[in-house]
Each structure stands twice: as C-alpha cells, then as structure tokens.
Design a protein around this motif. Structure first.
Motif, PDB file in Angstrom:
ATOM      1  N   LYS A 120      75.190  41.655 -76.797  1.00  0.00           N
ATOM      2  CA  LYS A 120      75.584  40.959 -78.025  1.00  0.00           C
ATOM      3  C   LYS A 120      76.946  41.379 -78.549  1.00  0.00           C
ATOM      4  CE  LYS A 120      73.862  40.270 -82.773  1.00  0.00           C
ATOM      5  NZ  LYS A 120      72.772  40.623 -83.716  1.00  0.00           N
ATOM      6  N   ASN A 121      77.187  42.674 -78.655  1.00  0.00           N
ATOM      7  CA  ASN A 121      78.385  43.164 -79.345  1.00  0.00           C
ATOM      8  C   ASN A 121      79.345  43.956 -78.472  1.00  0.00           C
ATOM      9  OD1 ASN A 121      77.299  42.178 -81.819  1.00  0.00           O
ATOM     10  ND2 ASN A 121      76.073  44.029 -82.017  1.00  0.00           N
ATOM     11  N   MET A 122      78.973  44.187 -77.215  1.00  0.00           N
ATOM     12  CA  MET A 122      79.847  44.971 -76.337  1.00  0.00           C
ATOM     13  C   MET A 122      80.097  44.194 -75.046  1.00  0.00           C
ATOM     14  SD  MET A 122      78.661  48.934 -76.996  1.00  0.00           S
ATOM     15  CE  MET A 122      80.069  49.581 -76.091  1.00  0.00           C
ATOM     16  N   ALA A 123      80.670  43.001 -75.214  1.00  0.00           N
ATOM     17  CA  ALA A 123      80.955  42.114 -74.081  1.00  0.00           C
ATOM     18  C   ALA A 123      82.397  41.618 -74.147  1.00  0.00           C
ATOM     19  CB  ALA A 123      79.984  40.936 -74.077  1.00  0.00           C
ATOM     20  N   ASP A 124      83.309  42.533 -74.476  1.00  0.00           N
ATOM     21  CA  ASP A 124      84.713  42.167 -74.622  1.00  0.00           C
ATOM     22  C   ASP A 124      85.555  42.718 -73.481  1.00  0.00           C
ATOM     23  OD1 ASP A 124      84.275  40.842 -77.008  1.00  0.00           O
ATOM     24  OD2 ASP A 124      84.668  42.618 -78.233  1.00  0.00           O
ATOM     25  N   ILE A 125      86.638  42.014 -73.193  1.00  0.00           N
ATOM     26  CA  ILE A 125      87.672  42.520 -72.291  1.00  0.00           C
ATOM     27  C   ILE A 125      88.669  43.265 -73.165  1.00  0.00           C
ATOM     28  CG2 ILE A 125      89.550  41.872 -70.735  1.00  0.00           C
ATOM     29  CD1 ILE A 125      87.715  39.504 -69.883  1.00  0.00           C
ATOM     30  N   ILE A 126      88.787  44.548 -72.954  1.00  0.00           N
ATOM     31  CA  ILE A 126      89.551  45.416 -73.846  1.00  0.00           C
ATOM     32  C   ILE A 126      91.040  45.378 -73.529  1.00  0.00           C
ATOM     33  CG2 ILE A 126      89.862  47.810 -74.603  1.00  0.00           C
ATOM     34  CD1 ILE A 126      86.887  48.250 -73.899  1.00  0.00           C
ATOM     35  N   ALA A 127      91.386  45.425 -72.253  1.00  0.00           N
ATOM     36  CA  ALA A 127      92.797  45.454 -71.854  1.00  0.00           C
ATOM     37  C   ALA A 127      92.939  44.884 -70.456  1.00  0.00           C
ATOM     38  CB  ALA A 127      93.350  46.873 -71.905  1.00  0.00           C
ATOM     39  N   PHE A 128      94.064  44.196 -70.219  1.00  0.00           N
ATOM     40  CA  PHE A 128      94.358  43.607 -68.911  1.00  0.00           C
ATOM     41  C   PHE A 128      95.737  44.073 -68.482  1.00  0.00           C
ATOM     42  CE2 PHE A 128      95.683  39.461 -66.657  1.00  0.00           C
ATOM     43  CZ  PHE A 128      95.342  39.981 -65.414  1.00  0.00           C
TER      44      PHE A 128
END
Length: 578
Positions: A177-185
C-alpha cells in the motif's frame, strides 16, 4: 547434569507453590531456574528477562534443532498491547483486521501449501508501514513483545512463505500500500532504487515511459503480480534468467531492518566491492527470516535492439530437452530465453481459450532471440533450427513483429492458469482442484535425463494431470500437478521422488520458488546436516527471539510438527507445535 537436576527441582517447587506464595518469590524461583539451567521460562512481568535459546551448547557453530529451546511468543494481552503501539506508529488507517485481507496475507488458492489449521495459523492484523523508519519502529515493538512478523509484497509465493505458522497472535507487515515507490533512477549508472512493494511489471512500464529509460530493462520476470520485495526474499528469476540472471545477479545493494529494529545498508552502489562480508547476498533468498528488506538498488540492462520469438515442436520431451542442451552447450549462441513446455501444457493452453491461436500439442521449445540486426537474428535462428532438426524437429516458426512475439510467448505466460483451469475438466471432482506447483534445477548435462525420468514417473499416477514448463536455459524446470485432495499423499510422494532425483544428479530442490515450509525437509539431503545447522545458527544469531517469518527455510523449534501437519493435509485438529 547438575544444571538439569536443579532445573527439575526448581520447576517442581514452583509448580507446587501454595496460593499464598508471594508473587515476587515465584518469579525469583523462575529467574533462579533460568540462571542455573539455561532453559528457564518467560516471565510475563519481566519482559526484558533474556530467554535462553540453546540448551547449553552456545559454543557450537552449527545447531541441530534439538540443541534449541522452544521459542516463546506473545500471549493475547501482550499482542494487543503491541498492536496498539504499532497502530500509533503507522496510524489507524494503516491497520486492518479485515478477514479478506488477513486471508490474502496468509494463503492463496494457487499456493502449493495451505495452513493445516487456518483457524489458528493466521495473522490477526495487517499493518501497512510507509517508510524504513516506520518498519524499524514496528520491529522494535515486535521484538519487545515477542510478536511473530511475516512480511509480504506481491502475495504470489508458492511454498508457504506467507503462512503465519505462529498465529493467531501474529502480524502481517505489508509493503503493497505505502511502500511501492521508485525512489531514484540513475540511467547513466544503469541502476534504479525501489521500495519492496514495486512490481517488476510496473518497473518495466516505468522504464518504457521514461525518456531516459526506454532503452533499459530489469532482467528478472517471474509471474505477473510478483513484487521486488518478494522476489528478493525468494531469489526469484523468470524466463529471462538464462540471459540476465536471477535476483542474486540483479540486486546491487539493500536497506534491511533487523529483528530488533536496527537499520543496516548492505553495500554502496558500485557494481563491485571487496569490502567486508557479502551482506547483500546473505539476505537474498532468506525469505524475510533474517531481516525485512525496505529499499533495493537494482541493476538494469540495455534492451535488445531487436528481439523475436521462435517456437519449435518435437515428438518427445527428451528431444526438446536435448535440443536445448545442445544450443546451450555447443552452439556458441546465447539466446535471451529458452523455455520448455510439455504436450499437456500446450493442450491446457489451447483448451483454456486464453490465446488467439492453437498450438501444436507436442513438446515445445520457445526461444527469445535478440540482436543488433534482422540478419543477425536470422543467422542465430538458422543455427538453432539445424540443431533442432538433428533432434527430430516437427515444426518451426519464428515471429517477425512485436505482436507475433506476444502471441507466441503467450503459450508460456498462460501456463499456470491454464493448468488450474484444465483441472476442472480432467479431475474426478471439478470443485476440488488442487495444484502442486514445484520446481527443481539440475546441471545442464543432466537436464534431458531428469525431465524424461520425471515425466515417466508422473505419468504413472497423474497422466494428463500435470504439465511441464521451465527456464530450461539455466536447468530450471517447473512441474505443475493438478489433483483432488484425496490424492495429496500420491502427489507428495511423486514430488519427493522428483526432488531426490534432482539432488542425486547434482541439482537443487528449488531453482527459484524458494524453500518456505514446503521444501525445508529437503535441505539436509541437498546440503548436509552441518550446513543446515549453520543456516540455523545464522537465523538464531540475527533473530534471537525467532520472530521473523518463523519456521521457514529451517526448523527453529524441537517441537515443530509442521511436516506432519502437511502430511495430514486438511485435518483441522492439528495445531503448530502442539
């Protein structure tokens, strides 16, 4: 002997203590027992009192399960206290007791193993953290109150990794739910940093849509729905593993929260490092038993400029496997993927109606062939076709567009679901379709023999009731068996023989599904007791209270009866470690 005698006397004295005995005196006897015996009991009033783990054999480097004491977990009151404190960390909107969510975070219809006692072996709450720091605070609380924790992301594991064997006073920590992000590319470095809830397919879409990423790809591609956190935990791979490797090759570094809430970084971002222990690979394939992975730096690859799919059918599965072995070992080529399907799998796909065409119902190989030009791909395809003809090739086809790629490859992608659907047709009870999805891996030189022998073995009891598909390029094959519940014993015995055959030929009990609870019994045969005992020592060293995904990979309790429970599949009177 002296310590054991004192233990018995003190426990007997405490048990027979009169009702008028002051509480502090009773606790004193318990603490004295703990000091003298190294066994002791968990004192509810004094949660900080250490609970001894090993029966006087602390100096050993490798632990037999009988060297250990049984773990002690939170009672109902302590559990509710812990959950209340956890809710204060994440907020009430990120805490769920919904029955549907509890079931989803414990089991799935396509899993091979289900909780033998689902009324107890389940979580009582699902918690959705938002950051590494929140996960750290949650584990500090779980550690304090001895609350079992099972983490998850995509919920697609097959070997019982999600099962809450120490429920119901158990917490599911979900990253969906809340930890499905791409942080850095970092396109110039060919890496990307993600949270565990990111799906590999969503990552692929992100790269395709990014102006600096459309030429890049992430290698592993397991089942649709799999997320990076679970892929790390099971060391997953997929159809591209032959060319691009598994998660062991795909992960550069990770952030991990340990059992007591400490946060560590396993490595910096450079591709290579000789600094200290290889902590990154320690946690890959650990299934959340050593720590919770909250941030992952992944290696990326340049996408093939051109890639086409070819499909070849053969009279026997041995012919197909021999072709693959010759392509791998003698051709000098390196296709992007090599997959195998047996005739039943092709039939299941055809019968499902999930694809736009019918395929020849014969043992089949699929190749992904990539290159820098059409001529380069045609030359590779010609060489592969010649090898196939030497192994009794029946039919050969190659795509010429991305649309045809998807059409031909759909025969592979629909394998699991098509097999489950066909179970409703072929089984005596269509309302009781069970599926045993298992995988093995062997050295390439043994692959054709193992597939042929396993195929013959399964045909004895499960003819037309199993399918074969696999990443044959790296010696990894999947066998999917559909059965009614009353045939569980036959199915389990067939899988035992399959795994023993693979190990006899120098292989492994699992190439990518992981161990969970379903395959932990095979580890001593594959590694030897000392190596498994060393794994157990690592588990105890990093998770002294045994709260992280208990009972997975290695047994941690001398009273563990999970294997017996699974053997008595469906009997509800069993309970864990009863």
């Amino acid at each position: 002997m002296f310590r054991a005698t004192w233990a018995k006397q003190l426990r007997r004295f405490a048990t027979k203590a009169p009702q008028s005995t002051p509480k502090t005196s009773w606790i004193g006897y318990a603490l004295t027992a703990a000091i003298f015996t190294g066994v002791g009991a968990y004192a509810h009033t004094y949660k900080s009192t250490p609970q001894p783990i090993v029966n006087g054999k602390e100096d050993k480097s490798s632990f037999d399960v009988n060297d250990l004491t049984s773990p002690v977990y939170a009672n109902a009151a302590d559990f509710e206290t812990a959950v209340a404190q956890m809710a204060a960390i994440v907020g009430k909107d990120n805490v769920s007791r919904s029955e549907a969510e509890l079931v989803a975070h414990n089991d799935s219809f396509f899993a091979t193993h289900h909780p033998p006692d689902p009324s107890k072996q389940k979580p009582s709450v699902v918690i959705y953290p938002s950051s590494t720091e929140e996960v750290s605070e949650l584990l500090k609380i779980a550690f304090k109150y001895r609350v079992p924790v099972v983490a998850s992301s995509g919920l697609t594991s097959l070997e019982g990794q999600m099962m809450h064997t120490r429920g119901p006073h158990s917490v599911a920590i979900s990253f969906t739910k809340n930890m499905a992000d791409i942080i850095a590319f970092h396109p110039e470095d060919l890496d990307v940093v993600v949270q565990p809830g990111v799906g590999w397919k969503e990552l692929d879409d992100y790269l395709l849509d990014h102006p600096d990423g459309s030429h890049l790809m992430f290698g592993p591609d397991p089942g649709v729905g799999a997320a990076i956190g679970g892929m790390v935990s099971t060391s997953a791979s997929g159809t591209n593993a032959y060319r691009y490797g598994t998660m062991k090759e795909a992960v550069v570094s990770m952030t991990v929260v340990l059992a007591d809430g400490q946060i560590i970084r396993t490595k910096q971002r450079p591709r290579k490092s000789s600094a200290g222990y290889d902590l990154t690979h320690l946690f890959i394939g650990a299934e959340g038993t050593l720590g919770l992975v909250t941030e992952i730096t992944l290696k990326l690859h340049v996408r093939p400029k051109i890639e086409y799919v070819s499909i070849a059918s053969f009279p026997t599965i041995k012919d197909a496997a021999s072709t693959a072995s010759n392509v791998i070992g003698k051709s000098g080529l390196h296709p992007n993927a090599i997959e195998i399907l047996n005739e039943e799998m092709v039939m299941f796909v055809n019968e499902s109606g999930s694809v736009e065409r019918k395929f020849d119902e014969k043992p089949t190989l699929l190749f992904k062939i990539g290159g820098h030009s059409e001529d380069n791909i045609k030359e590779q395809a010609r060489i592969i076709q010649n090898i196939a003809q030497q192994n009794n090739l029946i039919e050969w086809e190659i795509s010429t567009s991305e649309e045809e790629n998807q059409l031909l490859w759909s025969a592979r992608r629909q394998g699991l679901w098509s097999t489950i659907e066909y179970g409703k047709v072929v089984l005596e009870d269509p309302n009781d379709v069970q599926v045993w999805t298992t995988d093995i891996a062997v050295p390439i030189s043994r692959l054709a023999q193992v597939i042929d022998e396993t195929n013959a073995d399964l045909n004895v009891d499960f003819k037309n009731k199993f399918s074969v598909m696999g990443h044959i390029g790296d010696g990894n094959c999947h066998f999917l068996i559909v059965y009614n519940s009353n045939d569980y014993g036959k199915c389990a015995a067939a899988v035992d023989r399959m795994v023993e055959r693979a190990i006899k030929y120098g292989g492994t009990c699992t190439g990518e599904h992981g161990v969970g609870i379903g395959k932990r019994k095979y580890l001593p045969l594959e590694y030897g007791e000392s190596a498994v005992g060393f794994m157990r020592a690592l588990k105890i060293g990093l998770d002294k209270r045994r709260i992280l995904n208990p009972d997975k990979i290695v047994t941690i309790d001398p009273l563990d009866k999970l294997d017996e429970q699974l053997d008595y599949h469906g009997r509800q009177e069993w309970s864990c470690c009863k």
